[in-house]
Design a protein around this motif. Structure first.
Motif, PDB file in Angstrom:
ATOM      1  N   ALA A 218       0.820  -1.221   0.000  1.00  0.00           N
ATOM      2  CA  ALA A 218       0.000   0.000   0.000  1.00  0.00           C
ATOM      3  C   ALA A 218       0.853   1.271   0.000  1.00  0.00           C
ATOM      4  N   THR A 219       1.911   1.284   0.808  1.00  0.00           N
ATOM      5  CA  THR A 219       2.768   2.484   0.892  1.00  0.00           C
ATOM      6  C   THR A 219       3.458   2.741  -0.449  1.00  0.00           C
ATOM      7  N   LEU A 220       4.009   1.677  -1.034  1.00  0.00           N
ATOM      8  CA  LEU A 220       4.720   1.833  -2.308  1.00  0.00           C
ATOM      9  C   LEU A 220       3.764   2.196  -3.439  1.00  0.00           C
ATOM     10  N   ARG A 221       2.559   1.653  -3.407  1.00  0.00           N
ATOM     11  CA  ARG A 221       1.564   2.007  -4.433  1.00  0.00           C
ATOM     12  C   ARG A 221       1.259   3.495  -4.387  1.00  0.00           C
ATOM     13  N   GLU A 222       1.033   3.984  -3.174  1.00  0.00           N
ATOM     14  CA  GLU A 222       0.671   5.394  -3.014  1.00  0.00           C
ATOM     15  C   GLU A 222       1.833   6.296  -3.475  1.00  0.00           C
ATOM     16  N   ALA A 223       3.044   5.949  -3.037  1.00  0.00           N
ATOM     17  CA  ALA A 223       4.209   6.773  -3.371  1.00  0.00           C
ATOM     18  C   ALA A 223       4.521   6.716  -4.869  1.00  0.00           C
ATOM     19  N   ALA A 224       4.454   5.526  -5.457  1.00  0.00           N
ATOM     20  CA  ALA A 224       4.733   5.392  -6.896  1.00  0.00           C
ATOM     21  C   ALA A 224       3.677   6.154  -7.695  1.00  0.00           C
ATOM     22  N   GLY A 225       2.437   6.115  -7.235  1.00  0.00           N
ATOM     23  CA  GLY A 225       1.346   6.837  -7.908  1.00  0.00           C
ATOM     24  C   GLY A 225       1.612   8.337  -7.950  1.00  0.00           C
ATOM     25  N   VAL A 226       2.131   8.881  -6.843  1.00  0.00           N
ATOM     26  CA  VAL A 226       2.415  10.327  -6.790  1.00  0.00           C
ATOM     27  C   VAL A 226       3.528  10.676  -7.785  1.00  0.00           C
ATOM     28  N   LEU A 227       4.566   9.844  -7.841  1.00  0.00           N
ATOM     29  CA  LEU A 227       5.684  10.115  -8.774  1.00  0.00           C
ATOM     30  C   LEU A 227       5.200  10.051 -10.229  1.00  0.00           C
ATOM     31  N   LEU A 228       4.368   9.068 -10.534  1.00  0.00           N
ATOM     32  CA  LEU A 228       3.866   8.933 -11.913  1.00  0.00           C
ATOM     33  C   LEU A 228       2.890  10.066 -12.250  1.00  0.00           C
ATOM     34  N   ASP A 229       2.072  10.478 -11.270  1.00  0.00           N
ATOM     35  CA  ASP A 229       1.155  11.609 -11.487  1.00  0.00           C
ATOM     36  C   ASP A 229       1.914  12.891 -11.790  1.00  0.00           C
ATOM     37  N   HIS A 230       3.168  12.969 -11.311  1.00  0.00           N
ATOM     38  CA  HIS A 230       3.961  14.186 -11.551  1.00  0.00           C
ATOM     39  C   HIS A 230       4.972  13.990 -12.671  1.00  0.00           C
ATOM     40  N   GLY A 231       4.667  13.085 -13.572  1.00  0.00           N
ATOM     41  CA  GLY A 231       5.426  13.021 -14.818  1.00  0.00           C
ATOM     42  C   GLY A 231       6.538  12.005 -14.881  1.00  0.00           C
ATOM     43  N   ALA A 232       6.759  11.212 -13.809  1.00  0.00           N
ATOM     44  CA  ALA A 232       7.817  10.196 -13.900  1.00  0.00           C
ATOM     45  C   ALA A 232       7.481   9.253 -15.050  1.00  0.00           C
ATOM     46  N   GLU A 233       8.513   8.863 -15.785  1.00  0.00           N
ATOM     47  CA  GLU A 233       8.281   8.011 -16.953  1.00  0.00           C
ATOM     48  C   GLU A 233       8.066   6.562 -16.529  1.00  0.00           C
ATOM     49  N   ARG A 234       8.837   6.151 -15.533  1.00  0.00           N
ATOM     50  CA  ARG A 234       8.731   4.772 -15.063  1.00  0.00           C
ATOM     51  C   ARG A 234       9.154   4.739 -13.597  1.00  0.00           C
ATOM     52  N   VAL A 235       8.453   3.935 -12.826  1.00  0.00           N
ATOM     53  CA  VAL A 235       8.846   3.726 -11.426  1.00  0.00           C
ATOM     54  C   VAL A 235       8.961   2.220 -11.202  1.00  0.00           C
ATOM     55  N   ASP A 236      10.106   1.796 -10.644  1.00  0.00           N
ATOM     56  CA  ASP A 236      10.280   0.423 -10.168  1.00  0.00           C
ATOM     57  C   ASP A 236      10.468   0.511  -8.667  1.00  0.00           C
ATOM     58  N   VAL A 237      10.279  -0.591  -7.982  1.00  0.00           N
ATOM     59  CA  VAL A 237      10.446  -0.551  -6.527  1.00  0.00           C
ATOM     60  C   VAL A 237      11.439  -1.613  -6.072  1.00  0.00           C
ATOM     61  N   LEU A 238      12.124  -1.299  -4.967  1.00  0.00           N
ATOM     62  CA  LEU A 238      13.077  -2.247  -4.391  1.00  0.00           C
ATOM     63  C   LEU A 238      12.932  -2.218  -2.872  1.00  0.00           C
ATOM     64  N   VAL A 239      12.823  -3.394  -2.281  1.00  0.00           N
ATOM     65  CA  VAL A 239      12.683  -3.481  -0.820  1.00  0.00           C
ATOM     66  C   VAL A 239      13.703  -4.468  -0.252  1.00  0.00           C
ATOM     67  N   ILE A 240      13.996  -4.290   1.044  1.00  0.00           N
ATOM     68  CA  ILE A 240      14.925  -5.228   1.693  1.00  0.00           C
ATOM     69  C   ILE A 240      14.258  -6.594   1.822  1.00  0.00           C
ATOM     70  N   ALA A 241      12.978  -6.606   2.181  1.00  0.00           N
ATOM     71  CA  ALA A 241      12.288  -7.893   2.302  1.00  0.00           C
ATOM     72  C   ALA A 241      10.850  -7.801   1.823  1.00  0.00           C
ATOM     73  N   ARG A 242      10.418  -8.872   1.190  1.00  0.00           N
ATOM     74  CA  ARG A 242       9.047  -8.983   0.751  1.00  0.00           C
ATOM     75  C   ARG A 242       8.326  -9.902   1.735  1.00  0.00           C
ATOM     76  N   ARG A 243       7.323  -9.376   2.391  1.00  0.00           N
ATOM     77  CA  ARG A 243       6.573 -10.195   3.349  1.00  0.00           C
ATOM     78  C   ARG A 243       5.284 -10.661   2.714  1.00  0.00           C
ATOM     79  N   GLN A 244       5.144 -11.952   2.496  1.00  0.00           N
ATOM     80  CA  GLN A 244       3.927 -12.465   1.892  1.00  0.00           C
ATOM     81  C   GLN A 244       2.980 -12.930   2.981  1.00  0.00           C
ATOM     82  N   ARG A 245       1.687 -12.778   2.700  1.00  0.00           N
ATOM     83  CA  ARG A 245       0.690 -13.082   3.732  1.00  0.00           C
ATOM     84  C   ARG A 245      -0.001 -14.390   3.421  1.00  0.00           C
TER      85      ARG A 245
END
Ligand SMILES: [Zn+2]
Ligand SMILES: [Zn+2]
Length: 246
Positions: A218-245
């Motif tokens: 949810a946090t990364l979705r919101e943040a990536a959305g803001v960057l793309l809304d302000h003209g970013a061409e592409r956003v990728d994400v990188l995290v230390i750990a992926r926690r699956q539920r």
């Protein structure tokens, strides 16, 4: 003295110094770095913290087995705004302990091995990002913690990838910590949490957005959305750990 002889002698000297002064692992303080380089975890710690290898889900960075390109969790979730995700570790108790020390206990030196290991993630260097953007902390949380772990991690990663870190996002409002909320609460808690600090830099940029852990995303979705809304061409994400539920 020939250059070759000088090389052999300096290697010998480095080996001797390492034997005399073994550098302790920054996590357990006991083991010697598994590859002999300073600020790296020891073999025992590395074995307890499983790195993600093999076939990965491009949507969240988790390991996938089977014939599908996405993990089952991503197949059952709405498509995220980013193009590709990377994750360094599978989420287990040891990884959680390491992230807790780094995030809440002032063990900022852990940024170095984490950043270096993340820089070696497969495929990461095959795409040229313009900058790395860390998920920001609200100033109130920054003041109480004294540092932003995502920023420190981003700086170490940037050093190895030779690209700049840009603080393009800021927290527009104070939010509850996502770790203590349900999936539904996480989504509503984070909506509108970020604003852009410099949209001219974001425009037409390919951005690697980094955070410590991805759970629901949810946090990364919101943040990536803001960057793309302000003209970013592409956003990728990188995290230390992926926690699956599951
Ligand atoms: Zn160790
Ligand atoms: Zn996935």
């Amino acid at each position: 003295m020939t250059a070759a002889l000088r090389g052999v002698l300096s290697l010998r000297l480095a080996g001797l110094l390492e034997t005399l002064l073994p550098l302790p692992c920054p996590l357990c303080g006991k083991g010697v770095p598994f590859d002999g380089t300073p600020n790296m975890f020891c073999r025992a710690c590395m074995e307890r913290m499983p790195m993600i290898r093999g076939k990965v889900c491009r949507t969240c960075g988790a390991e996938v087995d089977g014939i599908f390109d996405s993990c089952s969790e991503c197949m059952n979730s709405p498509k995220p705004p980013w193009t590709r995700a990377y994750a360094l570790f599978k989420y287990n108790d040891e990884v959680l302990d390491c992230i807790h020390l780094f995030k809440y206990r002032g063990r900022t030196e852990l940024a170095r091995p984490l950043g270096r290991l993340a820089a070696g993630l497969p495929d990461l260097e095959s795409f040229r990002y313009d900058c790395i953007v860390p998920i920001p902390l609200h100033w109130r949380r920054f003041l109480s913690r004294g540092y932003n772990q995502s920023r420190l991690f981003a700086e170490q990663l940037a050093k190895h990838l030779h690209i700049p870190v840009r603080s393009l996002l800021r927290r527009a409002r104070y939010t509850k910590q996502q770790a203590f909320l349900t999936k539904k609460e996480r989504n509503s808690n984070i909506v509108g949490a970020f604003s852009i600090s410099d949209s001219t830099v974001a425009e037409m940029c390919s951005i690697l957005l980094v955070d410590d852990v991805m759970t629901t995303g949810a946090t990364l979705r919101e943040a990536a959305g803001v960057l793309l809304d302000h003209g970013a061409e592409r956003v990728d994400v990188l995290v230390i750990a992926r926690r699956q539920r599951n």
